[in-house]
Design a protein around this motif. Sequence first.
Motif, short mmCIF file in Angstrom:
data_model
loop_
_atom_site.label_atom_id
_atom_site.label_comp_id
_atom_site.label_asym_id
_atom_site.label_seq_id
_atom_site.Cartn_x
_atom_site.Cartn_y
_atom_site.Cartn_z
N PHE A 196 0.83 -1.21 0.00
CA PHE A 196 0.00 0.00 0.00
C PHE A 196 0.86 1.26 0.00
O PHE A 196 1.94 1.30 0.58
CB PHE A 196 -0.92 0.02 1.22
CG PHE A 196 -1.84 -1.17 1.31
CD1 PHE A 196 -3.00 -1.22 0.57
CD2 PHE A 196 -1.52 -2.24 2.14
CE1 PHE A 196 -3.85 -2.31 0.65
CE2 PHE A 196 -2.36 -3.34 2.22
CZ PHE A 196 -3.53 -3.37 1.47
N ASP A 197 0.35 2.30 -0.65
CA ASP A 197 0.92 3.64 -0.59
C ASP A 197 0.20 4.42 0.50
O ASP A 197 -1.03 4.51 0.49
CB ASP A 197 0.76 4.37 -1.92
CG ASP A 197 1.68 3.81 -2.99
OD1 ASP A 197 2.70 3.19 -2.64
OD2 ASP A 197 1.36 3.98 -4.18
N VAL A 198 0.98 4.97 1.42
CA VAL A 198 0.40 5.73 2.54
C VAL A 198 0.87 7.18 2.43
O VAL A 198 2.07 7.46 2.57
CB VAL A 198 0.82 5.14 3.90
CG1 VAL A 198 0.23 5.97 5.04
CG2 VAL A 198 0.39 3.68 4.01
N PRO A 199 -0.04 8.11 2.18
CA PRO A 199 0.36 9.52 2.07
C PRO A 199 0.51 10.18 3.44
O PRO A 199 -0.43 10.23 4.23
CB PRO A 199 -0.78 10.16 1.28
CG PRO A 199 -1.98 9.31 1.60
CD PRO A 199 -1.47 7.92 1.87
N ALA A 200 1.72 10.65 3.74
CA ALA A 200 1.93 11.43 4.96
C ALA A 200 1.54 12.89 4.72
O ALA A 200 1.07 13.58 5.63
CB ALA A 200 3.39 11.35 5.40
#
Length: 225
Positions: free
Chosen positions: A19-23
Amino acid sequence: METIIELQDVWKIYRMGEFDVPALAGVDLTIKRGELVAITGPSGCGKSTMLNMIGCLDMPTRGRILLEGRDISMFMGNELARVRGKKIGFIFQTFNLYPTLTAIENIRLPMRIHEIPEKEVEDTAAKLLGMVGLSERGTHFPAQLSGGQQQRVAIARALSTEPSILLADEPTGNLDTKSGGEVMEVFKRLNSEGLTIVMITHDQRIAGYAGRIVKMLDGKIVGET
């Protein structure tokens, strides 16, 4: 007022397994020279990530960050280190003083790293120690100082290279109310003299010292006051 920092549609995305997790998720922010800005929001909302970006400690996945009109992604190698060392002063919650150096030696250290002439190093360190009200504590080691005194030494050290902007990550987080107030009074005085300051804080009372409060949630700016 002149713009000193500008974030344009800034994203920071971390890969966590599949998964890509946007901070940070499309942040736009302009900071003018001479502002005192507080960035607030719950843990994990992206505050520290954004401060690291402003401080050239990390680069965005997408978007642009301009420091005094220059895209920080264009800074290369030694120039990036010089920008971090000369243009940006950092203040941390845990002070990050060298325990084996005295207060005044901690202040002198960045100037010596940047090969500033020794006479100027001595004069500037003494002046900065006096500015934060610790002239009598110059020969004390960090362990001999209170938390508030250590943070004031850290502020003096951050100012030793005459930065354009001071970045503070929870600068009063480890301090009692009185010591925290003393640190913020130093910030207010520096800001009144024209220094740009951006700080992260969970404490709304501390945020109240700022001229502008930026509120973050889930990697986005959700409001300003």
